[in-house]
Design a protein around this motif. Structure first.
Motif, PDB file in Angstrom:
ATOM      1  N   ARG A 171      -5.676  -0.626  -6.933  1.00 12.40           N
ATOM      2  CA  ARG A 171      -5.621  -0.669  -5.311  1.00 12.40           C
ATOM      3  C   ARG A 171      -5.138   1.187  -5.875  1.00 12.40           C
ATOM      4  O   ARG A 171      -5.547   1.810  -4.529  1.00 12.40           O
ATOM      5  CB  ARG A 171      -3.974  -0.675  -5.263  1.00 12.40           C
ATOM      6  CG  ARG A 171      -3.892  -1.674  -4.801  1.00 12.40           C
ATOM      7  CD  ARG A 171      -2.697  -2.713  -3.989  1.00 12.40           C
ATOM      8  NE  ARG A 171      -2.707  -4.396  -3.158  1.00 12.40           N
ATOM      9  CZ  ARG A 171      -2.695  -4.454  -2.311  1.00 12.40           C
ATOM     10  NH1 ARG A 171      -2.381  -2.772  -1.052  1.00 12.40           N
ATOM     11  NH2 ARG A 171      -2.864  -5.468  -1.615  1.00 12.40           N
TER      12      ARG A 171
ATOM     13  N   GLN B 200      -6.928   1.541   0.569  1.00 14.15           N
ATOM     14  CA  GLN B 200      -5.981   2.102   0.474  1.00 14.15           C
ATOM     15  C   GLN B 200      -4.494   3.504   0.398  1.00 14.15           C
ATOM     16  O   GLN B 200      -3.964   3.427  -0.966  1.00 14.15           O
ATOM     17  CB  GLN B 200      -5.639   1.052  -0.990  1.00 14.15           C
ATOM     18  CG  GLN B 200      -5.948  -0.230  -1.249  1.00 14.15           C
ATOM     19  CD  GLN B 200      -5.671  -1.196  -0.551  1.00 14.15           C
ATOM     20  OE1 GLN B 200      -4.203  -1.390  -0.992  1.00 14.15           O
ATOM     21  NE2 GLN B 200      -5.620  -1.477   0.853  1.00 14.15           N
ATOM     22  N   ARG B 201      -5.589   3.785   1.214  1.00 14.00           N
ATOM     23  CA  ARG B 201      -4.944   5.643   1.080  1.00 14.00           C
ATOM     24  C   ARG B 201      -4.008   6.123   2.151  1.00 14.00           C
ATOM     25  O   ARG B 201      -4.056   5.864   2.841  1.00 14.00           O
ATOM     26  CB  ARG B 201      -6.301   6.825   0.888  1.00 14.00           C
ATOM     27  CG  ARG B 201      -5.558   6.996   0.686  1.00 14.00           C
ATOM     28  CD  ARG B 201      -6.819   8.700   0.409  1.00 14.00           C
ATOM     29  NE  ARG B 201      -7.752   8.058  -0.447  1.00 14.00           N
ATOM     30  CZ  ARG B 201      -8.523   9.421  -0.687  1.00 14.00           C
ATOM     31  NH1 ARG B 201      -9.365   9.604   0.009  1.00 14.00           N
ATOM     32  NH2 ARG B 201      -9.706   8.755  -1.486  1.00 14.00           N
TER      33      ARG B 201
ATOM     34  N   VAL C 268       0.947  -1.567   0.196  1.00 15.84           N
ATOM     35  CA  VAL C 268       0.104   0.263   0.127  1.00 15.84           C
ATOM     36  C   VAL C 268       0.769   1.390  -0.527  1.00 15.84           C
ATOM     37  O   VAL C 268       0.679   2.292  -0.627  1.00 15.84           O
ATOM     38  CB  VAL C 268      -1.360   0.157   1.375  1.00 15.84           C
ATOM     39  CG1 VAL C 268      -2.121   1.246   0.996  1.00 15.84           C
ATOM     40  CG2 VAL C 268      -2.148  -1.198   1.104  1.00 15.84           C
TER      41      VAL C 268
ATOM     42  N   VAL D  43      -9.178  11.915   5.427  1.00 17.48           N
ATOM     43  CA  VAL D  43      -9.472  11.447   3.995  1.00 17.48           C
ATOM     44  C   VAL D  43     -11.110  12.046   3.828  1.00 17.48           C
ATOM     45  O   VAL D  43     -11.392  12.709   4.633  1.00 17.48           O
ATOM     46  CB  VAL D  43      -9.818   9.938   4.286  1.00 17.48           C
ATOM     47  CG1 VAL D  43     -10.796   9.491   4.840  1.00 17.48           C
ATOM     48  CG2 VAL D  43      -9.848   8.997   3.381  1.00 17.48           C
TER      49      VAL D  43
ATOM     50  N   THR E 134      -2.338   8.950   3.911  1.00 19.22           N
ATOM     51  CA  THR E 134      -1.927  10.224   4.122  1.00 19.22           C
ATOM     52  C   THR E 134      -1.337  11.147   4.949  1.00 19.22           C
ATOM     53  O   THR E 134      -0.627  10.860   5.807  1.00 19.22           O
ATOM     54  CB  THR E 134      -3.551  11.028   3.884  1.00 19.22           C
ATOM     55  OG1 THR E 134      -3.875  11.485   5.319  1.00 19.22           O
ATOM     56  CG2 THR E 134      -4.708  10.776   2.937  1.00 19.22           C
TER      57      THR E 134
ATOM     58  N   LYS F 161       2.746   6.753  -7.175  1.00 21.06           N
ATOM     59  CA  LYS F 161       0.622   7.627  -7.604  1.00 21.06           C
ATOM     60  C   LYS F 161       1.478   8.564  -7.084  1.00 21.06           C
ATOM     61  O   LYS F 161       0.961   9.826  -8.196  1.00 21.06           O
ATOM     62  CB  LYS F 161      -0.237   7.005  -5.683  1.00 21.06           C
ATOM     63  CG  LYS F 161      -1.627   7.961  -6.564  1.00 21.06           C
ATOM     64  CD  LYS F 161      -2.022   8.561  -5.749  1.00 21.06           C
ATOM     65  CE  LYS F 161      -1.603   9.083  -4.507  1.00 21.06           C
ATOM     66  NZ  LYS F 161      -2.725   9.658  -3.362  1.00 21.06           N
TER      67      LYS F 161
ATOM     68  N   SER G 151      -8.780   2.753  -6.566  1.00 14.13           N
ATOM     69  CA  SER G 151      -9.590   2.501  -5.204  1.00 14.13           C
ATOM     70  C   SER G 151      -8.631   3.658  -4.549  1.00 14.13           C
ATOM     71  O   SER G 151      -9.752   4.800  -3.593  1.00 14.13           O
ATOM     72  CB  SER G 151      -8.990   1.589  -4.393  1.00 14.13           C
ATOM     73  OG  SER G 151      -9.630   1.556  -2.509  1.00 14.13           O
ATOM     74  N   CYS G 152      -7.392   4.383  -4.156  1.00 17.48           N
ATOM     75  CA  CYS G 152      -7.095   4.915  -3.669  1.00 17.48           C
ATOM     76  C   CYS G 152      -7.315   5.821  -3.774  1.00 17.48           C
ATOM     77  O   CYS G 152      -7.950   6.987  -2.876  1.00 17.48           O
ATOM     78  CB  CYS G 152      -5.270   5.140  -3.624  1.00 17.48           C
ATOM     79  SG  CYS G 152      -4.385   6.342  -2.600  1.00 17.48           S
TER      80      CYS G 152
ATOM     81  N   ASN H 280       1.325   4.022  -2.559  1.00 16.24           N
ATOM     82  CA  ASN H 280       0.669   5.181  -2.802  1.00 16.24           C
ATOM     83  C   ASN H 280       2.460   6.627  -2.694  1.00 16.24           C
ATOM     84  O   ASN H 280       1.970   6.980  -3.844  1.00 16.24           O
ATOM     85  CB  ASN H 280       0.421   5.858  -1.281  1.00 16.24           C
ATOM     86  CG  ASN H 280      -0.588   5.643  -1.151  1.00 16.24           C
ATOM     87  OD1 ASN H 280      -1.697   6.423  -0.605  1.00 16.24           O
ATOM     88  ND2 ASN H 280      -1.588   4.682  -0.553  1.00 16.24           N
TER      89      ASN H 280
END
Length: 419
Positions: A219, A409-410, A188, A418, A412, A195, A222-223, A192
């Motif tokens: 993933r 799947q995030r 995950v 979120v 931060t 991304k 989803s994120c 991230n």
């Protein structure tokens, strides 16, 4: 995969092309499946006079599914010859800029003259002789101008996490080892990071030896969308997608497509260290700035070792050398041993890495991932992920807290909430 190359292949197949006499077509750098598909297209034209899908499938039956993926590419009204010229020009720029960055990154002033000669020779080899004086000089000047304006930005790697960026310093050629026990969120965190780099317009390559590229792409979706991953990966759960979920996916489609276009994948279970090194070299040639490897223990080798510790140590050393030689940042995941499970404080330490002494010498940065709420239901750190940096060649050590949202799947910043 290169979307530009897929566009060329799709255009040739759909148009049932009858000739290979397109200027610069033979200079396009097709790789992997795209190269195999292009060779099958050539075979069809040479033996049947045009591009025949049945001939292609018969020639490369293992690529039948990939062929359908290529045919899904949206083909616009661009002239194929003009598009081939455009792709060729882009690939040439990437090759030249990669070479320049590789040499300049070494900070050896005496090599500057050699760089110029090498670039000029490359232009001569890739340009028609009558075009060299005009096109070659213009292109050389263009690349130098672009490098001049981009050089400071090129070497900046922002993870997307402000506290982490203040702690660690990432540079081309570095090896960042990220280790944890199973289920801590290594993959995950990797996706991230990928991304975040991609959103900064950095080309990224993910070498996945555990999951398929489709699983990793879901993933990312989803994120970005905030839709529960279980609704995307499990067909039986897709019926539970709400209208809000569907709206969120549609809203982020453009962002997701842009991010995914900057992330290339190589997924092969049991890939050898030789294959991994080849992929790192290809990534550098394609203009990628970051390679992620998931994960070290899954890399195989034909060489025999006296212990698993020696095997992992040798693999990591070879990857470090390959990344350095190709001037590309390598971020590699690794599993820590079960020793952490027997302690009251299960936060990993350097000694929990197999081959820890060799890995400590080889890696530029070593960070560990820990989530206390995985072990303790009443944890005061609920919903938090700790990135514990215990080794950094050119920086400090410390722990950075991030917020972890596993269902979407995030990850931060600690200060973020979120949506």
């Amino acid at each position: 995969m290169d979307l530009n190359c897929k566009y060329i292949l799709c255009s040739m197949i759909i148009g049932e092309t009858k000739t290979l006499n397109y200027r610069n077509l033979d200079k396009i750098n097709f790789l992997g499946y795209d190269l195999e598909l292009f060779q099958a297209i050539k075979y069809s034209i040479q033996n049947k006079g045009y591009v025949d899908q049945e001939v292609i499938v018969a020639k490369v039956p293992h690529l039948e599914k990939y062929l359908f993926d290529v045919l899904d590419v949206s083909v616009g009204g661009e002239n194929l010859q003009e598009f081939i010229d455009s792709v060729y020009n882009k690939q040439l720029k990437i090759r030249l800029k990669t070479l320049m960055n590789k040499k300049i990154g070494s900070n050896v002033e005496s090599e500057i003259l050699d760089i110029t000669k090498e670039l000029q020779q490359m232009i001569k080899e890739t340009c028609d002789s009558e075009d060299y004086n005009k096109k070659g000089v213009e292109l050389f000047k263009e690349i130098l101008d672009e490098l001049d304006s981009e050089i400071e930005e090129t070497d900046v790697f922002e993870t997307g996490y402000s506290d982490l960026d203040e702690l660690i310093n990432l540079s081309p050629g570095d090896l960042w080892l990220i280790a944890a026990r199973a289920s801590m969120g290594k993959s995950v965190f990797m996706m991230n990071l990928a991304k975040n780099f991609a959103k900064k317009n950095k080309k990224v390559k993910v070498l996945s030896l555990e999951m398929t590229s489709v699983s990793l792409q879901k993933r990312v979706v989803s994120c970005i969308s905030g839709v529960n991953l279980n609704k995307l990966v499990n067909k039986r759960n897709m019926k539970f997608l709400t209208s809000e979920d569907k709206d969120n996916i549609c809203k982020v489609n453009t962002i997701a497509d842009y991010v995914l276009a900057n992330i290339d994948y190589f997924d092969k279970a049991g890939a050898t260290i030789d294959e991994v090194e080849t992929q790192i070299k290809l990534a550098s040639e394609q203009g990628c700035e970051v390679v992620f490897i998931d994960y070290a223990q899954f890399i195989s080798s034909s060489k025999q070792y006296q212990s698993e510790t020696l095997r992992i140590a040798d693999i990591v050393k070879r990857i470090k050398v390959c990344g350095r030689d190709n001037n590309i940042l390598v971020v590699m995941l690794a599993q820590v041993n079960r020793g952490v499970e027997g302690r009251a404080d299960r936060r990993p330490m350097m000694s929990d890495l197999d081959g820890s002494s060799e890995l400590e010498k080889t890696s530029d940065i070593i960070s560990f991932i820990y989530r206390d709420d995985y072990y303790n239901d009443d944890s005061q750190y609920k919903g938090l992920m700790e990135i514990i940096t215990r080794k950094q060649r050119n920086g400090g050590l410390g722990t950075v807290f991030l917020r972890f949202f596993g269902d979407i799947q995030r990850i931060t910043n600690y200060s973020s909430k979120v949506d």
